[in-house]
Design a protein around this motif. Structure first.
Motif, short mmCIF file in Angstrom:
data_model
loop_
_atom_site.label_atom_id
_atom_site.label_comp_id
_atom_site.label_asym_id
_atom_site.label_seq_id
_atom_site.Cartn_x
_atom_site.Cartn_y
_atom_site.Cartn_z
N HIS A 4 5.46 10.41 -4.47
CA HIS A 4 5.22 9.55 -5.52
C HIS A 4 5.95 8.24 -5.30
O HIS A 4 7.28 8.32 -5.22
CB HIS A 4 5.82 10.31 -6.94
CG HIS A 4 4.96 11.38 -7.32
ND1 HIS A 4 3.72 11.12 -7.84
CD2 HIS A 4 5.30 12.71 -7.56
CE1 HIS A 4 3.22 12.37 -8.41
NE2 HIS A 4 4.09 13.36 -7.87
N THR A 6 6.69 4.33 -6.99
CA THR A 6 6.60 3.74 -8.32
C THR A 6 5.25 3.10 -8.50
O THR A 6 4.62 2.79 -7.59
CB THR A 6 7.84 2.37 -8.39
OG1 THR A 6 7.31 1.67 -7.44
CG2 THR A 6 9.03 3.02 -8.23
N SER A 7 4.83 3.06 -9.71
CA SER A 7 3.35 2.43 -10.09
C SER A 7 3.47 1.04 -9.50
O SER A 7 2.26 0.67 -8.99
CB SER A 7 3.26 2.57 -11.42
OG SER A 7 4.27 1.64 -12.14
N ARG A 10 2.77 1.19 -5.67
CA ARG A 10 1.37 1.64 -5.52
C ARG A 10 0.37 0.43 -5.83
O ARG A 10 -0.59 0.36 -5.07
CB ARG A 10 1.24 3.00 -6.15
CG ARG A 10 -0.45 3.53 -6.04
CD ARG A 10 -0.47 4.80 -6.36
NE ARG A 10 0.10 5.94 -5.82
CZ ARG A 10 1.34 6.69 -6.16
NH1 ARG A 10 1.33 6.51 -7.67
NH2 ARG A 10 1.87 7.06 -5.53
N THR A 11 0.58 -0.12 -6.79
CA THR A 11 -0.33 -1.27 -7.19
C THR A 11 -0.33 -2.20 -5.78
O THR A 11 -1.43 -2.88 -5.66
CB THR A 11 -0.12 -1.70 -8.23
OG1 THR A 11 -0.11 -1.04 -9.37
CG2 THR A 11 -0.98 -3.07 -8.72
N TYR A 14 -2.07 -1.00 -2.92
CA TYR A 14 -3.52 -0.89 -3.10
C TYR A 14 -3.87 -2.31 -3.09
O TYR A 14 -5.23 -2.28 -2.24
CB TYR A 14 -4.11 -0.29 -4.38
CG TYR A 14 -5.39 -0.25 -4.72
CD1 TYR A 14 -5.94 1.17 -4.09
CD2 TYR A 14 -5.95 -0.91 -5.60
CE1 TYR A 14 -7.19 0.83 -4.04
CE2 TYR A 14 -7.39 -0.68 -5.84
CZ TYR A 14 -7.99 0.33 -5.00
OH TYR A 14 -9.34 0.28 -5.18
N GLY A 215 -5.45 4.51 -3.41
CA GLY A 215 -4.60 4.41 -4.69
C GLY A 215 -4.73 5.55 -5.43
O GLY A 215 -4.25 5.54 -6.41
N ASP A 216 -5.24 6.80 -4.77
CA ASP A 216 -4.94 8.08 -5.65
C ASP A 216 -3.93 8.46 -6.21
O ASP A 216 -2.31 8.08 -5.61
CB ASP A 216 -5.30 9.21 -4.36
CG ASP A 216 -5.01 10.65 -5.06
OD1 ASP A 216 -5.61 10.88 -6.09
OD2 ASP A 216 -4.28 11.30 -4.22
N ASP A 217 -3.85 8.71 -7.48
CA ASP A 217 -2.56 9.00 -8.45
C ASP A 217 -1.80 9.80 -7.71
O ASP A 217 -0.34 10.29 -8.03
CB ASP A 217 -2.85 9.44 -9.67
CG ASP A 217 -3.39 8.27 -10.52
OD1 ASP A 217 -3.21 6.97 -10.12
OD2 ASP A 217 -4.18 8.25 -11.59
N GLU A 218 -2.33 11.09 -7.01
CA GLU A 218 -1.55 12.24 -6.26
C GLU A 218 -0.66 11.72 -5.31
O GLU A 218 -0.15 12.85 -4.50
CB GLU A 218 -2.29 13.32 -6.42
CG GLU A 218 -3.32 14.02 -7.61
CD GLU A 218 -2.14 14.23 -8.60
OE1 GLU A 218 -1.00 14.44 -8.25
OE2 GLU A 218 -2.46 14.46 -9.87
N GLY A 219 -1.07 10.82 -4.63
CA GLY A 219 -0.50 10.39 -3.33
C GLY A 219 -1.16 10.62 -1.88
O GLY A 219 -1.05 10.49 -1.07
#
Length: 376
Positions: A4, A6-7, A10-11, A14, A215-219
């Motif tokens: 995980h 931070t959002s 990740r943004t 991506y 960019g999968d939410d689960e990493g």
């Protein structure tokens, strides 16, 4: 631990990954210098050789060793230096020799695959419905083929698949061992529904299929992407320095590779430039990642030149068992994968840190050079 970030990070990653304009990528990369400084602080926390007491590292290495000792009486706890003499050599001879052996083993593996059952299978998509744009066949149909049948855009954006087998599976009858599983910090563990699966690897039976983007939410996508980038770094270390590689895992936000260079050391001034030049060439080559299953004896033949890989093979693969190796270009390594389809998915990559390490985290063993990278 789960992967995980931070959002916002990740943004950012991506956005980097999906940029198609090279100038934009370079400009955006410059703006990431502050973020890279944060990553250096983060990665410093997982530099085992600099922070873990040798006895603790030994205890960690010894834990869970039953799998290895089932097939052999050796352990990887042996002390002492095994690296031997080393001379910096660009494009060392072992690259060509290893590739020749790999091609021979690949031919044998493909013959075994051809003899496996090619039967109709059912592939359930995330909407709960079977894939209906073709007939799925075991050991033939791939997640990439299914992604492309939905849209070319989807196929280009996916980096890996998550496959959960639900019925009959026509698996290859081999006891496949993850030779390096116990040797690295699992900083990039992710939440997986089934098994992470190469997009170009044929499916083996009835299954549920999830196509994963970066960019999968689960990493899942980022972890695989960073792992593949580590192999690109490993190739650069071999081709520019002739380094004898040990392990190179993905981290939460990046990756590293350890390599033996005798008394030679990595420096930012003399090493980073040649490494990044080679990395750019590897990405430009659009090298596909290939996977084969090999026996313990075949793995030993592949890596006979590298005493560290031989130590792993002799102590972590039980007699009679098999493991997997991956190839991209001239680079070949012990690895369970999975990987992105080709190096072309890497839009930008940077070497940004290095440090000293010890083989198995023990100061009585060989000193290694650890090189860190980040990719988008």
């Amino acid at each position: 631990r789960c992967f995980h970030s931070t959002s916002s990070c990740r943004t950012d990653l991506y956005n980097h990954h999906t940029m198609s304009n090279k100038a934009d990528v370079e400009a955006q990369l410059e703006s990431q210098q502050a973020r890279i400084a944060e990553l250096e602080a983060l990665l410093a926390q997982v530099t085992v050789s600099e922070t873990v007491d040798a006895k603790t590292a030994q205890a960690t290495a010894r834990s869970g060793n039953s799998r290895a000792t089932e097939g052999t009486t050796k352990t990887i706890d042996s002390k002492g230096k095994i690296g031997g003499e080393f001379t910096l050599t660009a494009n060392p001879k072992f690259l060509e020799e290893r590739l020749s052996i790999f091609n021979e083993l690949k031919s044998n593996y493909e013959s075994r695959v051809a003899a496996l059952p090619h039967e109709p299978i059912t592939v359930i998509m995330p909407d709960g419905k079977p894939w209906a744009k073709g007939e799925a066949i075991s050991w033939k149909t791939t997640p990439m083929e299914i992604a492309a049948s939905i849209s070319n855009s989807l196929a280009k954006k996916c980096v890996v698949a998550d496959v959960r087998y639900t019925g009959k599976r026509y698996a290859m009858d081999q006891n496949v061992t993850n030779a390096e599983e116990e040797l690295v910090e699992k900083e990039a563990d992710v939440k997986v529904k089934g098994e992470l699966w190469d997009l170009n690897r044929p499916l083996e039976g009835d299954c549920e299929l999830h196509l994963i983007k970066f960019g999968d939410d689960e990493g899942r996508g980022a972890a695989v992407f960073f792992h593949s980038a580590a192999h690109v770094l490993g190739q650069a270390l071999e081709r520019t320095l002739g380094g004898q590689l040990t392990v190179g895992p993905a981290l939460k936000e990046g990756f590293y590779y350890d390599c033996y260079m005798g008394s030679e050391t990595v420096t930012e001034e003399k090493t980073y430039g040649p490494l990044e030049k080679c990395i750019s060439a590897v990405v430009k080559d659009k090298q596909p990642f290939e996977r084969i299953v090999v026996t313990k004896e075949e793995a030993a033949k592949l890596f006979a030149y590298n005493p560290f890989k031989m130590e792993i093979i002799n102590t972590k693969i039980p007699d009679g068992a098999a493991t997997t190796v991956y190839r991209n270009g001239p680079f070949i390594d012990l690895c369970m994968g999975p990987h992105i389809p080709t190096t072309a998915l890497i839009k930008s990559m940077k070497v940004f840190r290095h440090s000293a390490a010890y083989w198995m985290g023990d100061a009585d063993n060989d000193s290694l050079q650890r090189v860190y990278g980040i990719a988008f």
